[in-house]
Design an enzyme around this catalytic site. Structure first.
Site, PDB file in Angstrom:
ATOM      1  N   ASP A 148       0.845  -1.207   0.000  1.00 32.75           N
ATOM      2  CA  ASP A 148       0.000   0.000   0.000  1.00 32.75           C
ATOM      3  C   ASP A 148       0.876   1.252   0.000  1.00 32.75           C
ATOM      4  O   ASP A 148       1.738   1.402   0.864  1.00 32.75           O
ATOM      5  CB  ASP A 148      -0.894  -0.022   1.256  1.00 32.75           C
ATOM      6  N   HIS A 217      -9.954  -1.083  -7.319  1.00 35.74           N
ATOM      7  CA  HIS A 217      -9.697   0.033  -6.395  1.00 35.74           C
ATOM      8  C   HIS A 217      -8.731   1.039  -7.031  1.00 35.74           C
ATOM      9  O   HIS A 217      -8.965   2.252  -6.971  1.00 35.74           O
ATOM     10  CB  HIS A 217      -9.128  -0.529  -5.085  1.00 35.74           C
TER      11      HIS A 217
HETATM   12  C1  HEM Z   1      -4.062   2.535  -4.191  1.00 40.29           C
HETATM   13  C2  HEM Z   1      -5.304  -0.010  -0.271  1.00 40.29           C
HETATM   14  C3  HEM Z   1      -8.636   3.332   0.867  1.00 40.29           C
HETATM   15  C4  HEM Z   1      -6.927   6.114  -2.697  1.00 40.29           C
HETATM   16  C5  HEM Z   1      -4.139   1.548  -3.253  1.00 40.29           C
HETATM   17  C6  HEM Z   1      -3.400   0.306  -3.304  1.00 40.29           C
HETATM   18  C7  HEM Z   1      -3.743  -0.398  -2.196  1.00 40.29           C
HETATM   19  C8  HEM Z   1      -4.707   0.375  -1.465  1.00 40.29           C
HETATM   20  C9  HEM Z   1      -3.209  -1.749  -1.776  1.00 40.29           C
HETATM   21  C10 HEM Z   1      -2.428  -0.104  -4.423  1.00 40.29           C
HETATM   22  C11 HEM Z   1      -1.005   0.347  -4.220  1.00 40.29           C
HETATM   23  C12 HEM Z   1      -0.791   1.814  -4.137  1.00 40.29           C
HETATM   24  O1  HEM Z   1      -0.595   2.513  -5.124  1.00 40.29           O
HETATM   25  O2  HEM Z   1      -0.835   2.304  -3.016  1.00 40.29           O
HETATM   26  C13 HEM Z   1      -6.306   0.686   0.382  1.00 40.29           C
HETATM   27  C14 HEM Z   1      -6.995   0.220   1.571  1.00 40.29           C
HETATM   28  C15 HEM Z   1      -7.929   1.159   1.881  1.00 40.29           C
HETATM   29  C16 HEM Z   1      -7.836   2.216   0.893  1.00 40.29           C
HETATM   30  C17 HEM Z   1      -6.703  -1.086   2.305  1.00 40.29           C
HETATM   31  C18 HEM Z   1      -8.928   1.173   3.015  1.00 40.29           C
HETATM   32  C19 HEM Z   1      -9.772   0.210   3.208  1.00 40.29           C
HETATM   33  C20 HEM Z   1      -8.486   4.367  -0.008  1.00 40.29           C
HETATM   34  C21 HEM Z   1      -9.258   5.576  -0.001  1.00 40.29           C
HETATM   35  C22 HEM Z   1      -8.762   6.364  -1.010  1.00 40.29           C
HETATM   36  C23 HEM Z   1      -7.693   5.631  -1.647  1.00 40.29           C
HETATM   37  C24 HEM Z   1     -10.384   5.889   0.980  1.00 40.29           C
HETATM   38  C25 HEM Z   1      -9.175   7.736  -1.465  1.00 40.29           C
HETATM   39  C26 HEM Z   1     -10.144   8.449  -0.955  1.00 40.29           C
HETATM   40  C27 HEM Z   1      -5.994   5.378  -3.386  1.00 40.29           C
HETATM   41  C28 HEM Z   1      -5.222   5.905  -4.504  1.00 40.29           C
HETATM   42  C29 HEM Z   1      -4.407   4.863  -4.967  1.00 40.29           C
HETATM   43  C30 HEM Z   1      -4.691   3.736  -4.086  1.00 40.29           C
HETATM   44  C31 HEM Z   1      -5.261   7.324  -5.063  1.00 40.29           C
HETATM   45  C32 HEM Z   1      -3.407   4.907  -6.134  1.00 40.29           C
HETATM   46  C33 HEM Z   1      -4.114   4.723  -7.448  1.00 40.29           C
HETATM   47  C34 HEM Z   1      -3.109   4.741  -8.594  1.00 40.29           C
HETATM   48  O3  HEM Z   1      -2.493   3.701  -8.867  1.00 40.29           O
HETATM   49  O4  HEM Z   1      -2.940   5.813  -9.191  1.00 40.29           O
HETATM   50  N1  HEM Z   1      -4.941   1.560  -2.126  1.00 40.29           N
HETATM   51  N2  HEM Z   1      -6.824   1.894   0.015  1.00 40.29           N
HETATM   52  N3  HEM Z   1      -7.556   4.435  -1.029  1.00 40.29           N
HETATM   53  N4  HEM Z   1      -5.643   4.090  -3.154  1.00 40.29           N
HETATM   54 FE1  HEM Z   1      -6.285   2.954  -1.634  1.00 40.29          FE
END
Ligand code: HEM
Length: 341
Positions: A148, A217
């Site tokens: 993440d 996601h």
């Molecule tokens: C990407 C987990 C909530 C925004 C990711 C990734 C994971 C992850 C594993 C892929 C790797 C990375 O680029 O970081 C989670 C978990 C969450 C959560 C476990 C809560 C349950 C959120 C929320 C937002 C968010 C609430 C925004 C309001 C993003 C963004 C990316 C991302 C902007 C990158 C997208 C890209 O590749 O450009 N998240 N996330 N996430 N997440 Fe989350």
């Protein structure tokens, strides 16, 4: 030419430990809260100085309802209460918060020591809404088992994505922060085949390679502006939990130059897009909190604007004494000047 205001440490790199404190300010506690905000930089240095490898930092955020109670100063253009969302299946709740303290370090004890100082100074002036201690998990994974933070912007792109600029000159160097505390249904998640988990997240689990999906996601959180350019936020999510109580969570924290970007991501996740009715990460993750804050620049905190109603210095001389804070609130460190460690 005027120098740019120094931001708080919002751009600090990912650390191995964090504490998130969300507080509301009690009626009459405003002066105590102001005193603490003005001294926060000094307190952080006092505790962090002896352990430079610990990289202790603390960002303070101010909630929408608290702004006018704390400062006689124009409101940041984008500061408003967190907008709750009710999607077809999932809900993003809006929960109270006047102050956020986001403490980070490579050692939890440093965060703990600083959190103790902050709460000691604020005792009697605030009510605790939430406290979460987060930790780095394995090779920077969330408790769903995925890496993440990979796509976080870095360097100049991070500054550009996160810091308010000329669009709101009175608040240049500040940043908007949205926090949400999620609890996971880990049994349900772990019952899915890894391939299904990878489709939901949009990256491979073992090797962290992006997958080509339009309803994952990652896809739902890839947001573009009017010019088609990708709009980033800076996330510093931390796992937290209690295996004994069966609690497994992710504390989401996202910094951005305008709250619009994070809010668009949340709408995509909860209300869906043409590609997906909702983000399936939410079928296994429940948002228990949701609050929007504004983190002013470090310069703003070092030289706080007047309190509301304090008027000019001449008025202040003639004004009655400010409302006293509750008797048990220590407005200053211990009388011997020590930090009481
Ligand atoms: C990407 C987990 C909530 C925004 C990711 C990734 C994971 C992850 C594993 C892929 C790797 C990375 O680029 O970081 C989670 C978990 C969450 C959560 C476990 C809560 C349950 C959120 C929320 C937002 C968010 C609430 C925004 C309001 C993003 C963004 C990316 C991302 C902007 C990158 C997208 C890209 O590749 O450009 N998240 N996330 N996430 N997440 Fe989350």
């Amino acid at each position: 030419m005027a120098t740019e205001p120094e931001p708080q440490s919002v751009l600090s790199p990912l650390t191995t430990a964090a504490i998130f404190l969300v507080l509301t300010v009690e009626e009459g506690g405003e002066d105590t809260a102001r005193d603490l905000l003005a001294d926060l930089g000094g307190l952080t240095r006092a505790i962090g100085f002896g352990a430079p490898d610990g990289r202790l930092s603390c960002v303070a955020g101010i909630g929408s309802d608290a702004w006018d109670r704390l400062f006689d100063h124009p409101r940041p253009a984008g500061l408003h209460p967190f907008t709750p969302l009710q999607g077809p299946r999932h809900r993003a709740v809006s929960t109270p918060g006047d102050l956020l303290f986001h403490l980070r370090a490579t050692r939890l004890d440093l965060c703990f020591a600083l959190a103790g100082q902050i709460m000691g100074r604020l005792r009697g002036a605030v009510a605790l809404q939430d406290e979460v201690q987060g930790f780095k998990y394995l090779d920077v994974r969330d408790l769903l088992g995925f890496v993440d933070g990979t796509e976080n912007p870095v360097g100049p792109a991070a500054r550009e994505a996160v810091l308010v600029g000329a669009e709101d000159p009175a608040h240049a160097g500040g940043s908007y922060v949205i926090v949400q505390k999620y609890l996971h249904d880990l049994d349900g998640w772990n019952a899915l085949p890894v391939e299904a988990q990878e489709r939901i997240i949009g990256r491979t689990k073992a090797t962290n390679i992006e997958r080509d999906e339009d309803d994952s996601h990652v896809a739902l959180n890839t947001v573009t502006g009017p010019d088609g350019e990708e709009q980033d936020i800076l996330r510093d999510n931390m796992p937290f939990g209690s295996p004994g109580r069966g609690e497994f969570g992710t504390y989401f924290i996202g910094y951005s130059r305008t709250p619009d970007v994070t809010e668009q991501m949340l709408r995509n996740m909860f209300l869906g897009t043409s590609a997906a009715p909702h983000d399936r990460i939410l079928d296994f993750s429940t948002a228990l909190t949701g609050t929007l804050f504004y983190a002013p620049s470090a310069d703003f905190l070092d030289d706080l604007p007047d309190a509301p109603g304090s008027g000019t210095a001449a008025d202040a001389a003639a004004a009655p004494a400010p409302a006293s804070v509750p008797a048990q609130a220590p407005a200053r460190p211990a009388p011997d000047g020590s930090l009481g460690i």
